[in-house]
Write a protein that holds these residues in place. Sequence first.
Motif, PDB file in Angstrom:
ATOM      1  N   GLU A  37     -14.943 -19.769   1.496  1.00  0.00           N
ATOM      2  CA  GLU A  37     -15.217 -18.414   0.986  1.00  0.00           C
ATOM      3  C   GLU A  37     -14.023 -17.481   1.128  1.00  0.00           C
ATOM      4  N   ASP A  38     -12.909 -17.967   1.689  1.00  0.00           N
ATOM      5  CA  ASP A  38     -11.731 -17.133   1.907  1.00  0.00           C
ATOM      6  C   ASP A  38     -10.747 -17.048   0.745  1.00  0.00           C
ATOM      7  N   PRO A  39     -10.803 -17.899  -0.252  1.00  0.00           N
ATOM      8  CA  PRO A  39      -9.805 -17.818  -1.321  1.00  0.00           C
ATOM      9  C   PRO A  39      -9.839 -16.498  -2.073  1.00  0.00           C
ATOM     10  N   GLY A  40      -8.703 -16.128  -2.627  1.00  0.00           N
ATOM     11  CA  GLY A  40      -8.596 -14.914  -3.406  1.00  0.00           C
ATOM     12  C   GLY A  40      -7.164 -14.443  -3.439  1.00  0.00           C
ATOM     13  N   ILE A  41      -6.987 -13.268  -3.971  1.00  0.00           N
ATOM     14  CA  ILE A  41      -5.671 -12.641  -3.953  1.00  0.00           C
ATOM     15  C   ILE A  41      -5.650 -11.670  -2.782  1.00  0.00           C
ATOM     16  N   TYR A  42      -4.663 -11.820  -1.945  1.00  0.00           N
ATOM     17  CA  TYR A  42      -4.540 -11.005  -0.752  1.00  0.00           C
ATOM     18  C   TYR A  42      -3.492  -9.925  -0.996  1.00  0.00           C
ATOM     19  N   PHE A  43      -3.891  -8.705  -0.730  1.00  0.00           N
ATOM     20  CA  PHE A  43      -3.021  -7.551  -0.957  1.00  0.00           C
ATOM     21  C   PHE A  43      -2.711  -6.851   0.358  1.00  0.00           C
ATOM     22  N   CYS A  44      -1.501  -6.387   0.465  1.00  0.00           N
ATOM     23  CA  CYS A  44      -1.079  -5.573   1.597  1.00  0.00           C
ATOM     24  C   CYS A  44      -1.033  -4.113   1.158  1.00  0.00           C
ATOM     25  N   LYS A  45      -1.423  -3.232   2.057  1.00  0.00           N
ATOM     26  CA  LYS A  45      -1.340  -1.804   1.776  1.00  0.00           C
ATOM     27  C   LYS A  45      -0.605  -1.095   2.901  1.00  0.00           C
ATOM     28  N   ALA A  46       0.258  -0.179   2.533  1.00  0.00           N
ATOM     29  CA  ALA A  46       0.990   0.626   3.513  1.00  0.00           C
ATOM     30  C   ALA A  46       0.770   2.100   3.208  1.00  0.00           C
ATOM     31  N   GLU A  47       0.525   2.869   4.258  1.00  0.00           N
ATOM     32  CA  GLU A  47       0.400   4.312   4.105  1.00  0.00           C
ATOM     33  C   GLU A  47       1.742   4.949   4.483  1.00  0.00           C
ATOM     34  N   ARG A  48       2.200   5.851   3.615  1.00  0.00           N
ATOM     35  CA  ARG A  48       3.454   6.556   3.901  1.00  0.00           C
ATOM     36  C   ARG A  48       3.170   8.029   4.063  1.00  0.00           C
ATOM     37  N   GLN A  49       3.612   8.580   5.171  1.00  0.00           N
ATOM     38  CA  GLN A  49       3.419  10.003   5.456  1.00  0.00           C
ATOM     39  C   GLN A  49       4.738  10.744   5.266  1.00  0.00           C
ATOM     40  N   LEU A  50       4.711  11.730   4.406  1.00  0.00           N
ATOM     41  CA  LEU A  50       5.877  12.589   4.218  1.00  0.00           C
ATOM     42  C   LEU A  50       5.720  13.856   5.060  1.00  0.00           C
ATOM     43  N   PRO A  51       6.828  14.437   5.496  1.00  0.00           N
ATOM     44  CA  PRO A  51       6.745  15.719   6.212  1.00  0.00           C
ATOM     45  C   PRO A  51       6.118  16.787   5.327  1.00  0.00           C
ATOM     46  N   VAL A  52       5.444  17.703   5.903  1.00  0.00           N
ATOM     47  CA  VAL A  52       4.812  18.863   5.271  1.00  0.00           C
ATOM     48  C   VAL A  52       3.782  18.494   4.222  1.00  0.00           C
ATOM     49  N   VAL A  53       3.375  17.242   4.154  1.00  0.00           N
ATOM     50  CA  VAL A  53       2.289  16.819   3.270  1.00  0.00           C
ATOM     51  C   VAL A  53       1.094  16.471   4.146  1.00  0.00           C
ATOM     52  N   SER A  54      -0.093  16.935   3.772  1.00  0.00           N
ATOM     53  CA  SER A  54      -1.240  16.793   4.667  1.00  0.00           C
ATOM     54  C   SER A  54      -1.769  15.369   4.742  1.00  0.00           C
ATOM     55  N   ARG A  55      -1.716  14.640   3.631  1.00  0.00           N
ATOM     56  CA  ARG A  55      -2.292  13.293   3.632  1.00  0.00           C
ATOM     57  C   ARG A  55      -1.241  12.256   3.268  1.00  0.00           C
ATOM     58  N   PRO A  56      -1.346  11.064   3.865  1.00  0.00           N
ATOM     59  CA  PRO A  56      -0.412  10.007   3.474  1.00  0.00           C
ATOM     60  C   PRO A  56      -0.778   9.452   2.099  1.00  0.00           C
ATOM     61  N   ASP A  57       0.181   8.838   1.444  1.00  0.00           N
ATOM     62  CA  ASP A  57      -0.131   8.169   0.187  1.00  0.00           C
ATOM     63  C   ASP A  57      -0.065   6.656   0.401  1.00  0.00           C
ATOM     64  N   ASN A  58      -0.736   5.932  -0.470  1.00  0.00           N
ATOM     65  CA  ASN A  58      -0.895   4.490  -0.323  1.00  0.00           C
ATOM     66  C   ASN A  58      -0.027   3.724  -1.307  1.00  0.00           C
ATOM     67  N   TYR A  59       0.527   2.632  -0.811  1.00  0.00           N
ATOM     68  CA  TYR A  59       1.330   1.741  -1.646  1.00  0.00           C
ATOM     69  C   TYR A  59       0.833   0.316  -1.440  1.00  0.00           C
ATOM     70  N   TRP A  60       0.776  -0.430  -2.543  1.00  0.00           N
ATOM     71  CA  TRP A  60       0.219  -1.780  -2.520  1.00  0.00           C
ATOM     72  C   TRP A  60       1.286  -2.814  -2.809  1.00  0.00           C
ATOM     73  N   GLY A  61       1.126  -3.959  -2.158  1.00  0.00           N
ATOM     74  CA  GLY A  61       1.956  -5.101  -2.485  1.00  0.00           C
ATOM     75  C   GLY A  61       1.511  -5.753  -3.780  1.00  0.00           C
ATOM     76  N   GLN A  62       2.266  -6.754  -4.184  1.00  0.00           N
ATOM     77  CA  GLN A  62       2.032  -7.402  -5.481  1.00  0.00           C
ATOM     78  C   GLN A  62       0.874  -8.395  -5.440  1.00  0.00           C
ATOM     79  N   GLY A  63       0.405  -8.734  -4.248  1.00  0.00           N
ATOM     80  CA  GLY A  63      -0.675  -9.701  -4.116  1.00  0.00           C
ATOM     81  C   GLY A  63      -0.134 -11.113  -3.987  1.00  0.00           C
TER      82      GLY A  63
END
Length: 121
Positions: free
Chosen positions: A88-114
């Motif tokens: 049941e584990d097969p699939g496309i696995y994606f990585c996500k990273a949150e990047r926080q910029l100064p003076v911005v309240s929320r981080p934004d998300n970036y995804w790997g290619q899978g």
Amino acid sequence: QVQVMQSGGGSVQAGGSLTLSCAAIKDLGRIKDMGWYRQGVGHQRELLAIISTDGSPQYGDSVKGRFTISRDNAKDTVYLRMNKLQPEDPGIYFCKAERQLPVVSRPDNYWGQGTQVTVST
């Protein structure tokens, strides 16, 4: 911008192990939480594991006790060690990273290619 570069994956027999790696390459800001998600055929993308900068992990119920997430903050790199892989584990696995910029309240998300993971019986 942030580039999220994944490596690892492939095919393994049921009961086997694989390790995935993911590096976040940023120009500005800092990387916060990093995580792994899986999307199987006909399924929505599900959270497998997430790890904060202090190393605190959280796991989805389907992988608790089998998968281990870890990170190297100096390299903005996260790993997913997958043990006891099941049909049941097969699939496309994606990585996500949150990047926080100064003076911005929320981080934004970036995804790997899978990356594809296949488990054979």
